[in-house]
Motif scaffolding. Structure first.
Motif, PDB file in Angstrom:
ATOM      1  N   CYS A  27       0.876  -1.041  -0.131  1.00 26.92           N
ATOM      2  CA  CYS A  27       0.073  -0.128   0.042  1.00 26.92           C
ATOM      3  C   CYS A  27       0.995   1.308  -0.016  1.00 26.92           C
ATOM      4  O   CYS A  27       1.666   1.332   0.963  1.00 26.92           O
ATOM      5  CB  CYS A  27      -0.995   0.128   1.315  1.00 26.92           C
ATOM      6  SG  CYS A  27      -1.931   1.563   1.366  1.00 26.92           S
ATOM      7  N   ALA A  29      -0.374   4.457   0.168  1.00 27.12           N
ATOM      8  CA  ALA A  29      -1.273   5.568   0.755  1.00 27.12           C
ATOM      9  C   ALA A  29      -0.878   6.377   1.626  1.00 27.12           C
ATOM     10  O   ALA A  29      -1.380   7.509   1.972  1.00 27.12           O
ATOM     11  CB  ALA A  29      -2.700   5.258   0.796  1.00 27.12           C
ATOM     12  N   CYS A  30       0.423   5.987   2.155  1.00 34.69           N
ATOM     13  CA  CYS A  30       1.072   6.667   3.316  1.00 34.69           C
ATOM     14  C   CYS A  30       2.513   6.542   3.447  1.00 34.69           C
ATOM     15  O   CYS A  30       2.873   5.349   3.013  1.00 34.69           O
ATOM     16  CB  CYS A  30       0.317   6.760   4.502  1.00 34.69           C
ATOM     17  SG  CYS A  30       0.848   5.391   5.945  1.00 34.69           S
ATOM     18  N   VAL A  32       4.033   4.794   5.546  1.00 33.12           N
ATOM     19  CA  VAL A  32       4.272   3.408   6.358  1.00 33.12           C
ATOM     20  C   VAL A  32       4.500   2.492   5.175  1.00 33.12           C
ATOM     21  O   VAL A  32       5.261   1.673   5.544  1.00 33.12           O
ATOM     22  CB  VAL A  32       3.070   3.069   6.982  1.00 33.12           C
ATOM     23  CG1 VAL A  32       3.330   1.648   7.702  1.00 33.12           C
ATOM     24  CG2 VAL A  32       2.820   4.071   8.162  1.00 33.12           C
ATOM     25  N   LEU A  33       3.921   2.525   4.126  1.00 34.62           N
ATOM     26  CA  LEU A  33       4.078   1.472   2.786  1.00 34.62           C
ATOM     27  C   LEU A  33       4.029   0.095   3.562  1.00 34.62           C
ATOM     28  O   LEU A  33       4.767  -0.471   3.204  1.00 34.62           O
ATOM     29  CB  LEU A  33       5.571   1.613   2.292  1.00 34.62           C
ATOM     30  CG  LEU A  33       5.708   3.114   1.718  1.00 34.62           C
ATOM     31  CD1 LEU A  33       7.173   3.330   1.472  1.00 34.62           C
ATOM     32  CD2 LEU A  33       4.819   3.337   0.436  1.00 34.62           C
ATOM     33  N   CYS A  34       2.798  -0.165   3.987  1.00 35.97           N
ATOM     34  CA  CYS A  34       2.429  -1.513   4.464  1.00 35.97           C
ATOM     35  C   CYS A  34       2.587  -2.592   3.090  1.00 35.97           C
ATOM     36  O   CYS A  34       2.120  -2.149   2.168  1.00 35.97           O
ATOM     37  CB  CYS A  34       1.163  -1.653   4.908  1.00 35.97           C
ATOM     38  SG  CYS A  34       0.761  -0.599   6.410  1.00 35.97           S
ATOM     39  N   ILE A  36       0.760  -5.892   2.531  1.00 36.22           N
ATOM     40  CA  ILE A  36      -0.344  -6.530   3.076  1.00 36.22           C
ATOM     41  C   ILE A  36      -0.512  -7.785   2.300  1.00 36.22           C
ATOM     42  O   ILE A  36      -0.753  -8.023   1.218  1.00 36.22           O
ATOM     43  CB  ILE A  36      -1.478  -5.673   2.847  1.00 36.22           C
ATOM     44  CG1 ILE A  36      -1.305  -4.003   3.187  1.00 36.22           C
ATOM     45  CG2 ILE A  36      -2.701  -6.135   3.415  1.00 36.22           C
ATOM     46  CD1 ILE A  36      -2.301  -3.309   2.918  1.00 36.22           C
ATOM     47  N   GLY A  42      -4.109  -3.528   6.213  1.00 41.24           N
ATOM     48  CA  GLY A  42      -3.060  -2.830   6.596  1.00 41.24           C
ATOM     49  C   GLY A  42      -3.095  -2.341   7.695  1.00 41.24           C
ATOM     50  O   GLY A  42      -4.044  -2.552   8.500  1.00 41.24           O
ATOM     51  N   ALA A  43      -1.976  -1.610   8.495  1.00 40.82           N
ATOM     52  CA  ALA A  43      -1.798  -1.146   9.784  1.00 40.82           C
ATOM     53  C   ALA A  43      -3.128  -0.097  10.223  1.00 40.82           C
ATOM     54  O   ALA A  43      -3.200  -0.053  11.459  1.00 40.82           O
ATOM     55  CB  ALA A  43      -0.423  -0.390  10.133  1.00 40.82           C
ATOM     56  N   CYS A  44      -3.554   0.692   9.378  1.00 40.77           N
ATOM     57  CA  CYS A  44      -4.585   1.565   9.469  1.00 40.77           C
ATOM     58  C   CYS A  44      -6.008   1.122   9.505  1.00 40.77           C
ATOM     59  O   CYS A  44      -6.897   1.868   9.849  1.00 40.77           O
ATOM     60  CB  CYS A  44      -4.537   2.845   8.945  1.00 40.77           C
ATOM     61  SG  CYS A  44      -4.758   2.569   7.000  1.00 40.77           S
ATOM     62  N   ARG A  46      -7.681   0.811   7.017  1.00 38.80           N
ATOM     63  CA  ARG A  46      -8.335   1.523   5.980  1.00 38.80           C
ATOM     64  C   ARG A  46      -7.997   0.818   4.496  1.00 38.80           C
ATOM     65  O   ARG A  46      -8.771   0.886   3.767  1.00 38.80           O
ATOM     66  CB  ARG A  46      -7.828   2.905   5.744  1.00 38.80           C
ATOM     67  CG  ARG A  46      -8.146   3.956   7.198  1.00 38.80           C
ATOM     68  CD  ARG A  46      -8.059   5.183   6.914  1.00 38.80           C
ATOM     69  NE  ARG A  46      -6.607   5.355   6.417  1.00 38.80           N
ATOM     70  CZ  ARG A  46      -6.414   6.281   5.207  1.00 38.80           C
ATOM     71  NH1 ARG A  46      -7.305   6.785   4.615  1.00 38.80           N
ATOM     72  NH2 ARG A  46      -5.200   6.429   4.807  1.00 38.80           N
ATOM     73  N   TYR A  47      -7.177   0.046   4.175  1.00 40.78           N
ATOM     74  CA  TYR A  47      -6.911  -0.539   3.189  1.00 40.78           C
ATOM     75  C   TYR A  47      -6.836  -1.918   3.162  1.00 40.78           C
ATOM     76  O   TYR A  47      -6.166  -2.529   4.231  1.00 40.78           O
ATOM     77  CB  TYR A  47      -5.631   0.059   2.495  1.00 40.78           C
ATOM     78  CG  TYR A  47      -5.751   1.474   1.796  1.00 40.78           C
ATOM     79  CD1 TYR A  47      -6.102   1.747   0.757  1.00 40.78           C
ATOM     80  CD2 TYR A  47      -5.444   2.526   2.875  1.00 40.78           C
ATOM     81  CE1 TYR A  47      -6.248   2.838   0.155  1.00 40.78           C
ATOM     82  CE2 TYR A  47      -5.680   3.931   2.161  1.00 40.78           C
ATOM     83  CZ  TYR A  47      -6.016   4.177   0.946  1.00 40.78           C
ATOM     84  OH  TYR A  47      -5.987   5.271   0.614  1.00 40.78           O
ATOM     85  N   VAL A 440      -3.300   7.105  10.398  1.00 44.89           N
ATOM     86  CA  VAL A 440      -2.329   6.447   9.855  1.00 44.89           C
ATOM     87  C   VAL A 440      -1.494   6.148  11.002  1.00 44.89           C
ATOM     88  O   VAL A 440      -1.151   7.157  11.832  1.00 44.89           O
ATOM     89  CB  VAL A 440      -1.536   6.832   8.711  1.00 44.89           C
ATOM     90  CG1 VAL A 440      -2.446   6.702   7.411  1.00 44.89           C
ATOM     91  CG2 VAL A 440      -1.192   8.174   8.727  1.00 44.89           C
ATOM     92  N   PRO A 441      -0.635   5.054  11.278  1.00 46.49           N
ATOM     93  CA  PRO A 441       0.361   4.901  12.496  1.00 46.49           C
ATOM     94  C   PRO A 441       1.460   5.877  12.338  1.00 46.49           C
ATOM     95  O   PRO A 441       2.477   5.492  13.194  1.00 46.49           O
ATOM     96  CB  PRO A 441       0.612   3.557  12.492  1.00 46.49           C
ATOM     97  CG  PRO A 441       0.153   2.989  11.251  1.00 46.49           C
ATOM     98  CD  PRO A 441      -0.707   3.967  10.509  1.00 46.49           C
TER      99      PRO A 441
HETATM  100  S1  SF4 Z   1      -1.183   2.423   7.269  1.00 45.75           S
HETATM  101 FE1  SF4 Z   1      -2.728   2.385   6.088  1.00 45.75          FE
HETATM  102  S2  SF4 Z   1      -2.538   3.931   4.440  1.00 45.75           S
HETATM  103 FE2  SF4 Z   1      -0.463   3.639   5.495  1.00 45.75          FE
HETATM  104  S3  SF4 Z   1       0.554   2.237   4.076  1.00 45.75           S
HETATM  105 FE3  SF4 Z   1      -0.494   0.956   5.689  1.00 45.75          FE
HETATM  106  S4  SF4 Z   1      -2.525   0.573   4.950  1.00 45.75           S
HETATM  107 FE4  SF4 Z   1      -1.715   2.052   3.610  1.00 45.75          FE
END
Ligand code: SF4
Length: 495
Positions: A27, A29-30, A32-34, A36, A42-44, A46-47, A440-441
Motif C-alpha cells: 500500500c 497511500a501513506c 508507512v508503505l505496508c 499486505i 494494512g496497519a490503519c 483503511r486498506y 495512519v500510524p
Molecule cells: S498505514 Fe494504511 S494507508 Fe498507510 S500504508 Fe499501511 S495500509 Fe496504507
C-alpha cells in the motif's frame, strides 16, 4: 489488550521484510508503505488486500440534497445512473483514498455545472501530522489551571487553554504531542484525537484538576457528575439581567461567580434602581462598584468556586448601613445553588425559607441557561504537500482559497480558514458525517477534504485539468454510500 494504535505497521508486513509475491501487495497511500497479505488489512485498517487488489475498506461517501435515491452502491451491480445528478450530489473525501506522495493528482477531480458555470471539486483524504482539536466545554466547574497538562492513559495529549464565557477550553494534539515525544505519547494522542473527532467519548485527567469525559454534542461529565447547564452569564451580567425582577423583593443580591461576583446594591444596575446600599462587603478584589474578582478559589462549588457555604465570602456587614430584617439572596450563575437570608438583631444573616417571588427569579436564571455541551473543532494545516494533488503550482491554490474563489469543505461541512499564510482550516466535527476521520500510524489523522472552484479558476491555477471527470464517470467504478445532505450546511458548489 494492546492499544488500537499501537499495532505496528510491521504486523501488516513492513517493507523489506517480505519479498514481493502475488499474494502480498504494497500500500503506498501513506509513508508507512505496508505490505499486505491477501485477505488482510494494512496497519490503519483503511486498506486491504482483496484478491490481490488493494482496496479502500470503507466506501466513498457521497452526499445528496433530498433523500438518497440509492443509499449504497457496489460496483458490478445494476445501476441506472439516476442517483447522480451533478446539481444534487457531492462527492466527499470520506473513503476517497489518498494519493501519496501528493505530486500525484488527487483521487477524484470531478466536474459539475452550476447555473451554466463549469465547476470542479478536488476530493482527497489528507494526512495531517500538523493537527489538533479545540474543545469547548460548557461548564463553570473547575477543570484545572490554565496551561495544565491534559492526560489520557498518563500521557500528555494537550493542555488547558484560556477559558471563554461560560466554557472551559482545552487544546489537544498538535505536532509536538503527535511526533515530538515518545512513541506512546504519539499513539495515545492520535487515538484520543481520532475518537473525539469521530464523536466518541474520551476520559481525560487534568493535572491538579478534574477528570472530565468529553464527547462532541454531549454534556461534559466532570468528576463523575454530568453537567446540566451553562451559566446564564458572569455574576455581574446576571445582576444586570435580573436586577429589575429582584427589586422590591430583596434588599441585596450577591451572585457568586469564580470570575466576576456581582453585588446588586453596589452595582450600576442597583444604583439605576435607586436601591439603598446594604453594607455587605464581599471578599476578593474590587474591580468596579458591585463587581469583585477572585472572591474564592476555583472549584466544584457555587459558581465555579470552591465555596460550599455562601456566607464564607462575606468579609463584613457594615452596621452603619445594614439593618435588622434586611433580606439577602445569595445565588450562583446557573441558579443551581441559592439561599435566602434575613439579618437578625445582631445583623447576622439567618437562613430562611425562600419567598415565592424570589424563587421564581432563581428558577428563571436556570431557565435562561443553555444546555451544557461539548464542542469539538478539528484544526489542521492543509497548506503543505496535499496541495500538489490539486495543482502543479500549490501557492495558487492557497491564494485562491484566500481570495474566496476556492471553497474548502471537510466531508461536505463548511470550514473556517484562518487568515495569514497557509491553509489552516477549522471544522466542527458535528457538521461532518459520522466517523469521518481515520488515522495512519505515523501517527497522523486522516481528514476528508474537498476544494471546489470554477473550472476556469482551476485551469488558471495549474490544476490537473486532464484528470477532470464527470460525476457519473467518477462513481462508475467506486463503491459508494449516499447520505442525505445536512440542511444546516451550505451547499458547497456555488459561485
Ligand atoms: S498505514 Fe494504511 S494507508 Fe498507510 S500504508 Fe499501511 S495500509 Fe496504507
Amino acid at each position: 489488550m494492546s492499544h488500537p494504535l499501537q499495532r505496528d505497521p510491521e504486523d501488516a508486513l513492513a517493507p523489506d521484510t517480505v519479498a514481493d509475491s502475488g499474494e502480498v501487495i504494497r500500500c503506498d497511500a501513506c509513508p508507512v508503505l505496508c505490505r499486505i497479505r491477501e485477505g488482510q488489512a494494512g496497519a490503519c485498517d483503511r486498506y486491504a488486500n482483496e484478491n490481490g487488489k488493494l482496496v479502500r475498506v470503507d466506501p466513498l461517501v457521497v452526499l445528496q440534497r433530498g433523500a438518497p435515491a440509492v443509499p449504497f452502491f457496489e460496483p458490478g451491480k445494476p445501476w441506472d445512473g439516476t442517483l447522480v445528478s451533478g446539481a444534487n450530489t457531492f462527492i466527499t473525501g470520506i473513503g476517497a483514498t489518498t494519493t501519496y506522495p501528493d505530486y500525484k493528482p488527487a483521487p477524484f477531480i470531478v466536474s459539475s455545472k452550476l447555473e451554466g458555470v463549469d465547476m470542479v471539486t478536488v476530493v482527497t483524504e489528507g494526512i495531517f501530522s500538523y493537527c489538533g482539536l479545540k474543545l469547548k466545554i460548557d461548564t463553570d466547574r473547575y477543570l484545572g489551571p490554565e496551561q495544565s497538562p491534559v492526560r489520557v492513559e498518563g500521557e500528555q495529549i494537550g493542555h488547558v487553554t484560556t477559558a471563554e464565557y461560560g466554557s472551559q477550553m482545552l487544546s489537544l494534539g498538535g505536532v509536538r504531542h503527535l511526533t515530538g515525544g515518545t512513541k506512546k505519547e504519539g499513539t495515545v494522542t492520535c487515538d484520543a484525537l481520532l475518537r473525539l473527532a469521530n464523536r466518541q467519548p474520551v476520559e481525560m485527567k487534568i493535572e491538579d484538576g478534574s477528570t472530565v469525559v468529553v464527547q462532541a454534542g454531549e454534556p461534559p461529565i466532570v468528576n463523575g457528575e454530568r453537567e446540566e447547564r451553562m451559566r446564564v452569564g458572569c455574576g455581574s451580567a446576571t445582576i444586570g439581567i435580573f436586577a429589575k425582577q429582584w427589586h422590591g423583593h430583596a434588599d441585596e443580591v450577591i451572585v457568586v461567580d469564580d470570575h466576576i461576583t456581582g453585588v446588586l446594591t453596589e452595582h450600576q444596575a442597583g444604583r439605576f434602581l435607586d436601591m439603598r446600599p446594604a453594607g455587605v462587603r464581599v471578599r476578593g478584589r474590587k474591580s468596579t462598584p458591585g463587581r469583585y474578582f477572585k472572591v474564592a478559589e476555583p472549584g466544584l462549588g457555587w459558581g465555579g468556586t470552591d465555596i460550599v457555604d455562601p456566607l464564607s465570602i462575606i468579609e463584613m456587614i457594615d452596621p452603619k448601613r445594614a439593618w435588622q430584617g434586611m433580606r439577602l439572596l445569595m445565588v450562583s450563575t446557573t441558579g443551581e445553588d441559592a439561599e435566602w437570608f434575613v439579618l437578625d438583631g445582631d445583623l447576622k444573616p439567618v437562613k430562611q425559607p425562600m419567598p415565592d417571588a424570589i424563587r421564581k427569579v432563581v428558577e428563571r436564571i436556570a431557565e435562561n441557561c443553555e444546555p451544557a455541551l461539548c464542542t469539538v473543532l478539528f484544526m489542521g494545516g492543509a497548506g503543505g504537500s496535499l496541495r500538489a494533488g490539486v495543482t502543479e503550482n500549490p501557492v495558487r491554490l492557497t491564494r485562491s482559497v484566500k481570495d474566496l474563489m476556492t471553497r474548502v469543505t471537510c466531508g461536505g461541512a463548511p470550514t473556517y480558514v484562518w487568515p495569514g499564510g497557509g491553509i489552516t482550516v477549522m471544522v466542527d466535527v458535528l457538521r461532518m458525517p459520522e466517523r469521518s476521520f481515520g488515522y495512519v500510524p505515523t501517527p497522523a489523522l486522516v481528514l476528508p477534504i474537498e476544494f471546489t472552484m470554477p473550472l476556469e479558476a482551476y485551469a488558471a491555477m495549474g490544476g490537473h485539468v486532464d484528470r477532470v471527470v464527470s460525476l457519473q464517470q467518477a462513481l462508475r467504478e467506486a463503491q459508494f454510500k449516499a447520505h442525505a445532505w445536512r440542511r444546516e450546511n451550505p451547499w458547497p458548489v456555488c459561485t
